[in-house]
Design a protein around this motif. Sequence first.
Motif, PDB file in Angstrom:
ATOM      1  N   SER A 173       0.853  -1.185   0.000  1.00  0.00           N
ATOM      2  CA  SER A 173       0.000   0.000   0.000  1.00  0.00           C
ATOM      3  C   SER A 173       0.891   1.237   0.000  1.00  0.00           C
ATOM      4  N   ALA A 174       0.689   2.108  -0.980  1.00  0.00           N
ATOM      5  CA  ALA A 174       1.527   3.307  -1.087  1.00  0.00           C
ATOM      6  C   ALA A 174       0.804   4.370  -1.888  1.00  0.00           C
ATOM      7  N   ASP A 175       1.019   5.633  -1.511  1.00  0.00           N
ATOM      8  CA  ASP A 175       0.512   6.760  -2.284  1.00  0.00           C
ATOM      9  C   ASP A 175       1.638   7.225  -3.205  1.00  0.00           C
ATOM     10  N   LEU A 176       1.496   6.928  -4.484  1.00  0.00           N
ATOM     11  CA  LEU A 176       2.580   7.218  -5.426  1.00  0.00           C
ATOM     12  C   LEU A 176       2.713   8.701  -5.728  1.00  0.00           C
ATOM     13  N   GLY A 177       1.804   9.503  -5.169  1.00  0.00           N
ATOM     14  CA  GLY A 177       1.957  10.949  -5.244  1.00  0.00           C
ATOM     15  C   GLY A 177       2.939  11.481  -4.205  1.00  0.00           C
ATOM     16  N   GLU A 178       3.336  10.605  -3.286  1.00  0.00           N
ATOM     17  CA  GLU A 178       4.254  10.986  -2.199  1.00  0.00           C
ATOM     18  C   GLU A 178       5.611  10.337  -2.450  1.00  0.00           C
ATOM     19  N   ARG A 179       6.627  11.161  -2.543  1.00  0.00           N
ATOM     20  CA  ARG A 179       7.942  10.631  -2.884  1.00  0.00           C
ATOM     21  C   ARG A 179       8.458   9.627  -1.839  1.00  0.00           C
ATOM     22  N   ALA A 180       8.141   9.879  -0.552  1.00  0.00           N
ATOM     23  CA  ALA A 180       8.608   8.945   0.486  1.00  0.00           C
ATOM     24  C   ALA A 180       7.997   7.564   0.271  1.00  0.00           C
ATOM     25  N   ASP A 181       6.738   7.537  -0.157  1.00  0.00           N
ATOM     26  CA  ASP A 181       6.083   6.251  -0.422  1.00  0.00           C
ATOM     27  C   ASP A 181       6.710   5.558  -1.638  1.00  0.00           C
ATOM     28  N   VAL A 182       6.999   6.350  -2.660  1.00  0.00           N
ATOM     29  CA  VAL A 182       7.647   5.758  -3.850  1.00  0.00           C
ATOM     30  C   VAL A 182       8.983   5.138  -3.434  1.00  0.00           C
ATOM     31  N   ASN A 183       9.737   5.861  -2.601  1.00  0.00           N
ATOM     32  CA  ASN A 183      11.042   5.347  -2.151  1.00  0.00           C
ATOM     33  C   ASN A 183      10.883   4.075  -1.315  1.00  0.00           C
ATOM     34  N   ARG A 184       9.807   4.025  -0.535  1.00  0.00           N
ATOM     35  CA  ARG A 184       9.564   2.813   0.265  1.00  0.00           C
ATOM     36  C   ARG A 184       9.250   1.621  -0.653  1.00  0.00           C
ATOM     37  N   VAL A 185       8.478   1.872  -1.699  1.00  0.00           N
ATOM     38  CA  VAL A 185       8.184   0.803  -2.669  1.00  0.00           C
ATOM     39  C   VAL A 185       9.491   0.303  -3.287  1.00  0.00           C
ATOM     40  N   ILE A 186      10.334   1.261  -3.672  1.00  0.00           N
ATOM     41  CA  ILE A 186      11.611   0.895  -4.304  1.00  0.00           C
ATOM     42  C   ILE A 186      12.467   0.064  -3.333  1.00  0.00           C
ATOM     43  N   ALA A 187      12.457   0.471  -2.069  1.00  0.00           N
ATOM     44  CA  ALA A 187      13.317  -0.191  -1.080  1.00  0.00           C
ATOM     45  C   ALA A 187      12.809  -1.582  -0.697  1.00  0.00           C
ATOM     46  N   THR A 188      11.507  -1.804  -0.791  1.00  0.00           N
ATOM     47  CA  THR A 188      10.953  -3.060  -0.250  1.00  0.00           C
ATOM     48  C   THR A 188      10.427  -4.034  -1.315  1.00  0.00           C
ATOM     49  N   ALA A 189      10.364  -3.596  -2.559  1.00  0.00           N
ATOM     50  CA  ALA A 189       9.708  -4.433  -3.585  1.00  0.00           C
ATOM     51  C   ALA A 189      10.338  -5.818  -3.693  1.00  0.00           C
ATOM     52  N   ALA A 190      11.665  -5.863  -3.617  1.00  0.00           N
ATOM     53  CA  ALA A 190      12.351  -7.148  -3.829  1.00  0.00           C
ATOM     54  C   ALA A 190      12.245  -8.081  -2.630  1.00  0.00           C
ATOM     55  N   ASP A 191      11.730  -7.568  -1.500  1.00  0.00           N
ATOM     56  CA  ASP A 191      11.616  -8.416  -0.292  1.00  0.00           C
ATOM     57  C   ASP A 191      10.606  -9.551  -0.481  1.00  0.00           C
ATOM     58  N   HIS A 192       9.691  -9.379  -1.423  1.00  0.00           N
ATOM     59  CA  HIS A 192       8.580 -10.335  -1.536  1.00  0.00           C
ATOM     60  C   HIS A 192       8.962 -11.569  -2.365  1.00  0.00           C
ATOM     61  N   PHE A 193       9.300 -11.341  -3.637  1.00  0.00           N
ATOM     62  CA  PHE A 193       9.591 -12.484  -4.529  1.00  0.00           C
ATOM     63  C   PHE A 193      10.913 -12.286  -5.263  1.00  0.00           C
ATOM     64  N   GLY A 194      11.791 -11.431  -4.742  1.00  0.00           N
ATOM     65  CA  GLY A 194      13.087 -11.203  -5.394  1.00  0.00           C
ATOM     66  C   GLY A 194      13.051 -10.012  -6.346  1.00  0.00           C
ATOM     67  N   ASP A 195      14.148  -9.849  -7.096  1.00  0.00           N
ATOM     68  CA  ASP A 195      14.302  -8.682  -7.966  1.00  0.00           C
ATOM     69  C   ASP A 195      13.132  -8.528  -8.944  1.00  0.00           C
ATOM     70  N   ILE A 196      12.832  -7.282  -9.237  1.00  0.00           N
ATOM     71  CA  ILE A 196      11.734  -6.997 -10.168  1.00  0.00           C
ATOM     72  C   ILE A 196      12.242  -7.138 -11.611  1.00  0.00           C
ATOM     73  N   ASP A 197      11.610  -8.031 -12.371  1.00  0.00           N
ATOM     74  CA  ASP A 197      11.980  -8.250 -13.774  1.00  0.00           C
ATOM     75  C   ASP A 197      11.086  -7.455 -14.715  1.00  0.00           C
ATOM     76  N   ILE A 198       9.857  -7.206 -14.271  1.00  0.00           N
ATOM     77  CA  ILE A 198       8.843  -6.578 -15.132  1.00  0.00           C
ATOM     78  C   ILE A 198       8.186  -5.460 -14.323  1.00  0.00           C
TER      79      ILE A 198
END
Length: 256
Positions: free
Chosen positions: A67-92
């Motif tokens: 859950s993130a508000d992509l209008g907020e830069r801090a949220d975008v940065n959190r998505v970037i920092a945590t995305a790979a924690d779930h299923f590994g590096d983002i390919d797509i």
Amino acid sequence: MTYLGELFSLAGRTALVTGGSSGIGLGMAEALGRAGAAVVLVARRERELAAAVDTLAGYAVTATAISADLGERADVNRVIATAADHFGDIDILVNSAAVNIRPPMGELTDADWDLNHAVNVTAPYLLGQAFGPRMAERGWGRIINIGSQQAVRAFGNSGIYGVAKAAITGLTRSQAEAWSPHGVCVNTVMPGFVITPLAAPHLAVPGRVEALAARTMTGRNGLPQDFAGTTVFLASDASSYVTGQTIYVDGGFSVH
Ligand SMILES: NC(=O)c1ccc[n+]([C@@H]2O[C@H](COP(=O)([O-])OP(=O)(O)OC[C@H]3O[C@@H](n4cnc5c(N)ncnc54)[C@H](O)[C@@H]3O)[C@@H](O)[C@H]2O)c1
Ligand SMILES: O=C(O)[C@H](O)[C@@H](O)[C@H](O)[C@H](O)CO
């Protein structure tokens, strides 16, 4: 693996889909997941995200949500920092989240402009800046940015939305130039008029939906599932020589 499997299978890939809780983004997430990818959905509302994860589970898709508000830069940065924690590096990476702010052109505020650009342009740019170089380092990746027919025409009271969508096609070309030499294909998908929650203001106007359908060549408006084939193609090995392109999925709307 079968010939079609070699071309189109997304088994072992991880996809991040913004706006994946609803409409076209959810349709794309379903297509990616059913083709074998694990899917990370990003949107604001937790309840809608949980419902989307459940829907995908019904198709045996491995999915999770941030859950993130992509209008907020801090949220975008959190998505970037945590995305790979779930299923590994983002390919797509699929950038589908967007807002359409609709006052007449002369009545738009600075805040409208800032929000439009933050969600519709800056977030896709920042996510691309984070994941594109990592895909290039690994020698394979796909970015699918969602544009709109409004990139090339005025359409109702949503003038700055069109500005953002035109920017997306330019962003796509620049990302493609940068990362395609390293196996990363980047393309824009251009919907016409699609029945989703974003289109609600049109649905409320009597006769509007029928008039829009008549402007297509297929005689009907789009549905989220109309994007499945193009999405799997653009996310797979089948599209390894397709990059920097603006691909209309609109029932012929743009050329009618
Ligand atoms: N529906 C159409 O007719 C149409 C036509 C052309 C292009 N598009 C594009 O397709 C894409 C998907 O739109 P849709 O029609 O499926 O709309 P939708 O409203 O169903 O989905 C939009 C998604 O974006 C998310 N979102 C919006 N603001 C956000 C924010 N600040 N932070 C995080 N997430 C946010 C929403 O939560 C939702 O998941 C958009 O890029 C839109 O511009 C839609
Ligand atoms: O090109 C587009 O993005 C669409 O045609 C939009 O205008 C939507 O259909 C509708 O307005 C919902 O945003």
